[in-house]
Structures are given as C-alpha cells and as structure tokens.
Design a protein around this motif. Sequence first.
Motif, PDB file in Angstrom:
ATOM      1  N   CYS A  71       0.830  -1.213   0.000  1.00  0.00           N
ATOM      2  CA  CYS A  71       0.000   0.000   0.000  1.00  0.00           C
ATOM      3  C   CYS A  71       0.858   1.253   0.000  1.00  0.00           C
ATOM      4  O   CYS A  71       0.539   2.240  -0.676  1.00  0.00           O
ATOM      5  CB  CYS A  71      -0.929  -0.009   1.210  1.00  0.00           C
ATOM      6  SG  CYS A  71      -2.282  -1.198   1.093  1.00  0.00           S
ATOM      7  N   GLU A  72       1.953   1.228   0.742  1.00  0.00           N
ATOM      8  CA  GLU A  72       2.854   2.380   0.750  1.00  0.00           C
ATOM      9  C   GLU A  72       3.457   2.595  -0.628  1.00  0.00           C
ATOM     10  O   GLU A  72       3.551   3.730  -1.111  1.00  0.00           O
ATOM     11  CB  GLU A  72       3.958   2.181   1.788  1.00  0.00           C
ATOM     12  CG  GLU A  72       4.910   3.365   1.877  1.00  0.00           C
ATOM     13  CD  GLU A  72       5.969   3.190   2.951  1.00  0.00           C
ATOM     14  OE1 GLU A  72       6.625   4.197   3.304  1.00  0.00           O
ATOM     15  OE2 GLU A  72       6.170   2.060   3.417  1.00  0.00           O
ATOM     16  N   ALA A 103      -7.261  -2.070  -6.601  1.00  0.00           N
ATOM     17  CA  ALA A 103      -6.509  -2.499  -7.792  1.00  0.00           C
ATOM     18  C   ALA A 103      -5.082  -1.965  -7.747  1.00  0.00           C
ATOM     19  O   ALA A 103      -4.127  -2.671  -8.126  1.00  0.00           O
ATOM     20  CB  ALA A 103      -7.217  -2.030  -9.056  1.00  0.00           C
ATOM     21  N   ASN A 104      -4.888  -0.731  -7.289  1.00  0.00           N
ATOM     22  CA  ASN A 104      -3.541  -0.164  -7.178  1.00  0.00           C
ATOM     23  C   ASN A 104      -2.714  -0.917  -6.151  1.00  0.00           C
ATOM     24  O   ASN A 104      -1.530  -1.199  -6.375  1.00  0.00           O
ATOM     25  CB  ASN A 104      -3.614   1.318  -6.821  1.00  0.00           C
ATOM     26  CG  ASN A 104      -3.806   2.208  -8.030  1.00  0.00           C
ATOM     27  OD1 ASN A 104      -2.847   2.673  -8.626  1.00  0.00           O
ATOM     28  ND2 ASN A 104      -5.048   2.421  -8.414  1.00  0.00           N
ATOM     29  N   ALA A 105      -3.326  -1.266  -5.027  1.00  0.00           N
ATOM     30  CA  ALA A 105      -2.598  -2.006  -3.993  1.00  0.00           C
ATOM     31  C   ALA A 105      -2.230  -3.396  -4.496  1.00  0.00           C
ATOM     32  O   ALA A 105      -1.109  -3.879  -4.251  1.00  0.00           O
ATOM     33  CB  ALA A 105      -3.454  -2.112  -2.727  1.00  0.00           C
ATOM     34  N   LEU A 106      -3.132  -4.053  -5.229  1.00  0.00           N
ATOM     35  CA  LEU A 106      -2.851  -5.392  -5.754  1.00  0.00           C
ATOM     36  C   LEU A 106      -1.739  -5.332  -6.808  1.00  0.00           C
ATOM     37  O   LEU A 106      -0.890  -6.228  -6.869  1.00  0.00           O
ATOM     38  CB  LEU A 106      -4.109  -6.007  -6.360  1.00  0.00           C
ATOM     39  CG  LEU A 106      -5.261  -6.282  -5.388  1.00  0.00           C
ATOM     40  CD1 LEU A 106      -6.415  -6.973  -6.128  1.00  0.00           C
ATOM     41  CD2 LEU A 106      -4.806  -7.120  -4.203  1.00  0.00           C
ATOM     42  N   THR A 107      -1.742  -4.300  -7.632  1.00  0.00           N
ATOM     43  CA  THR A 107      -0.696  -4.147  -8.643  1.00  0.00           C
ATOM     44  C   THR A 107       0.665  -4.002  -7.985  1.00  0.00           C
ATOM     45  O   THR A 107       1.650  -4.658  -8.371  1.00  0.00           O
ATOM     46  CB  THR A 107      -0.980  -2.934  -9.541  1.00  0.00           C
ATOM     47  OG1 THR A 107      -2.255  -3.099 -10.169  1.00  0.00           O
ATOM     48  CG2 THR A 107       0.091  -2.780 -10.603  1.00  0.00           C
ATOM     49  N   ALA A 108       0.735  -3.160  -6.951  1.00  0.00           N
ATOM     50  CA  ALA A 108       2.008  -2.979  -6.238  1.00  0.00           C
ATOM     51  C   ALA A 108       2.447  -4.281  -5.577  1.00  0.00           C
ATOM     52  O   ALA A 108       3.635  -4.621  -5.582  1.00  0.00           O
ATOM     53  CB  ALA A 108       1.857  -1.871  -5.194  1.00  0.00           C
ATOM     54  N   PHE A 109       1.503  -5.032  -5.012  1.00  0.00           N
ATOM     55  CA  PHE A 109       1.837  -6.304  -4.384  1.00  0.00           C
ATOM     56  C   PHE A 109       2.420  -7.284  -5.410  1.00  0.00           C
ATOM     57  O   PHE A 109       3.426  -7.952  -5.153  1.00  0.00           O
ATOM     58  CB  PHE A 109       0.585  -6.901  -3.745  1.00  0.00           C
ATOM     59  CG  PHE A 109       0.724  -8.346  -3.375  1.00  0.00           C
ATOM     60  CD1 PHE A 109       1.466  -8.732  -2.281  1.00  0.00           C
ATOM     61  CD2 PHE A 109       0.090  -9.333  -4.148  1.00  0.00           C
ATOM     62  CE1 PHE A 109       1.592 -10.081  -1.945  1.00  0.00           C
ATOM     63  CE2 PHE A 109       0.215 -10.670  -3.816  1.00  0.00           C
ATOM     64  CZ  PHE A 109       0.962 -11.050  -2.727  1.00  0.00           C
ATOM     65  N   LEU A 110       1.808  -7.391  -6.586  1.00  0.00           N
ATOM     66  CA  LEU A 110       2.294  -8.314  -7.607  1.00  0.00           C
ATOM     67  C   LEU A 110       3.647  -7.893  -8.167  1.00  0.00           C
ATOM     68  O   LEU A 110       4.429  -8.737  -8.615  1.00  0.00           O
ATOM     69  CB  LEU A 110       1.272  -8.430  -8.734  1.00  0.00           C
ATOM     70  CG  LEU A 110      -0.061  -9.096  -8.391  1.00  0.00           C
ATOM     71  CD1 LEU A 110      -0.977  -9.113  -9.608  1.00  0.00           C
ATOM     72  CD2 LEU A 110       0.143 -10.510  -7.866  1.00  0.00           C
TER      73      LEU A 110
END
Length: 432
Positions: free
Chosen positions: A363-364, A423-430
């Motif tokens: 998230c950060e 969606a932004n948090a999931l993209t960063a995680f991946l």
Amino acid sequence: MTEPARFDRGHTDDLMTFLAASPSPYHAVATAAERLEKAGFRQVAETDAWDGTSGGKYVLRGGAIVAWYVPEGAAPHTPFRIVGAHTDSPNLRVKPLPDTGAHGWRQVAVEIYGGPLLNSWLDRDLGLAGRLTLRDGSTRLVNVDRPLLRVPQLAIHLDRSVTADGLKLDKQRHLQPVWGLGHDVRDGDLIAFLEETAGLPAGEVTGWDLMTHSVEKPAYLGRDRELLAGPRMDNLLSVHAGTAALTAVASGASHPASIPVLAAFDHEENGSQSDTGADGPLLGNVLERSVFARGGSYEDRARAFAGTVCLSSDTGHAVHPNYAERHDPTHHPRVNGGPILKVNVNNRYATDGSGRAEFAAACEQAGVPFQSFVSNNSMPCGTTIGPITAARHGIKTVDIGVAILSMHSARELCGADDPFLLANALTAFLER
C-alpha cells in the motif's frame, strides 16, 4: 513512497461493465479470460503437456480461473505472488426438476445457494444465467438478462404480524419465483425456453447450472455519486481488481521478481470444497506444473512455495450507520477509506503480523491508504479462502478486501473510489 494514487472513476466504470457481464461464475471467468487474452495471455489445457516458455497463461475449469505470468528467464524456484478471490455469490439456483407451479401460476423450483439475504430477492425483477451442458459434453453459456422471474412478497393485508414480528420466510415455500401463467405444468418447459434462447436444437441440453440475478444495472449513488450500488460485488469486485492488476504487471516495463498469479475460485460461499474451490487441488496443481514445466524439481517446488505470498481479497464489512453497535468499537472501516486488512486471532482470517507488514509495504508503494478490520468479540466472525489457502498449500496468506454494506444482498453498496484503490494495492503487491 510513491505519489498517492489518484482516483480514477474509469476503473469503477469498468467494474460496472464487468459486473453486468458476469451474472454467474461461468460468465465471470469468461469475462476475465477475454481481458487476459487481450493482454497477450493464452489458455492452456490441463490435459496437455505444458512448456516452460515465458509469458501469460491461464487455466479455466468451470467457474474458476487461474492465470499467471512467467517473466523472461524466471528460474524454476522463483516464488509466486498470488491474488486470491472467488467468483460465486449467494443466490437462488434452479433445481434438477425446475418446472413447477400452483393455482394458475407457472413457477421455477429453486434451491438456496450460500447465505443470501433472502428479503433482498423479493419483488425484484430477476434474470436467469449460467451454463448449459450439451449431449456431446460441451457447454454453452446462457444469459436471459431481462425481467423473467419474480419472487412476489405476501401483501401486508394478508400478514399483519409482519409489522410487529418481522418478516419470516420459509426457504422451501416462500422463495419459488413465478415466470408466467398456466394451469398445466409441463416438464421441460424452462429448458426448452433456454435452448431456444441459446439457439440450440430441442433436446440438446442434458445438464444445467443455472441461477437467478437482478437485472438492475450497477449504478453510482448519492448526491455526489461517491457510492456504487450493484450486484455480486462480493466478490467480483476483487476478481475484477485482480484481473486488472495482473494484466497491468504483465504489460509493464519492469519484470517482476516473482511470478504474479490470479486465482479466482468457485464455491467459496458454501465451503470451497469442490474441484473448482479453494479447498480443491486446482491452485496447487497449476503452481507445481509451472515449476516442473520450467525444468524444476521437487526441491525447486518447495523453495518456490516457501517464498510465496497470497493476498486473499474478499469484501468485508464497512461500519453501518444504523447498526454501529454490531462492529468492534475501535475498528470502524469506512467506505472510500481504502482497502481493509482483516485480522482474527482464531484464524478465521489468515493475517498475522508479518502479513500485515507485507500488505502495508504494498500500500505504501502504491500510495494507497488502508484500514484494519476485526470483528466485535460478541459476534461470530466470517471467513474466506485465506485460511484454506494457507493451510492447504503452506504459503503465507494475508486477508484483505474492500469494505461494503449489504453483504450477501442481491444488491450491495461500496465506495466508488475503493475499487480503484484496491486495484492499485494489488498491482504494487504483484510487482514487489
């Protein structure tokens, strides 16, 4: 820290399109697969031998899909980064002998799937969608997306007690929808109608998996259109966000250090115990075969799984303004406040402290705020595919989601900005 994510209603507009196109788990995975194909992914059959080439691939099985992207030069022991979700929602599903009726009304016999808010299905215009199985074993999707069925509520004049005692519904007697008039109930009428609708010859359909859906389209709500009302957000909201995140990572300029995966399962709402559920072998088989196809050994498989992390993304409960006492007094997730991190020390959710740190870092990186959810100690806590995934595959799993109201209703409510933030948090995680 990167710049904060800027709200993009285009993502929410696209979610509305996705929800409307996905009235059943079978339609949901077909819609996701179509988007993956446009991003360069290709379908692989479970019955074929797999190769170790790089690029995007996906497997379809019933109402489940597992998609993954292998970066160029990925070693066999490369760990996976998984977004997990589910495609099914509580609803009314057609029985094996669907044609019924009484007193001049033609009805469709239905069974209750999962734990729907039954009152939300009353007096609502319903369509019918799902999967037809043909004589040769092939399947055909069908979607009657117009007012076809209705579960009529009893008038208050015939049940004055409803005012004092509340609505009480018998699941067998009171939830059978009407779809026409006629004194003679004819076996085969409903399936014959669907064969005609799908352009199939009479008698071609020998099996079916059919379910009702509200034909009212998703819509922005409120004075400032800051809310989104729609069906099946539990949990197609996460399926949509995961699909968007995976395609974004696969088409990005940078190559992720891990192998990003989307795993969207069926049957979460009734326990996940099926060949397409999270408690089945599908995900493990796909991950193992990916390792072995790249020349890996069992040791490589063990190393890959040991470094793997899964975000189990499912909707959660926003604080309800009319029932705030039902929530934990110190944890009040609000809509449009960013995704929620779900915690339960009795392992109804899989999150632990290290998992929290993993999600916080994503998230950060994305510039996305997040919130914490924990159940009121006096209330039983729901669960997700998270603990199942962690226990079955031995991989670190973190439970997250978007906070909504009216969960398990035929029509649910979320903040219009939260899908984009997720969606932004999931993209960063991946990408991590």
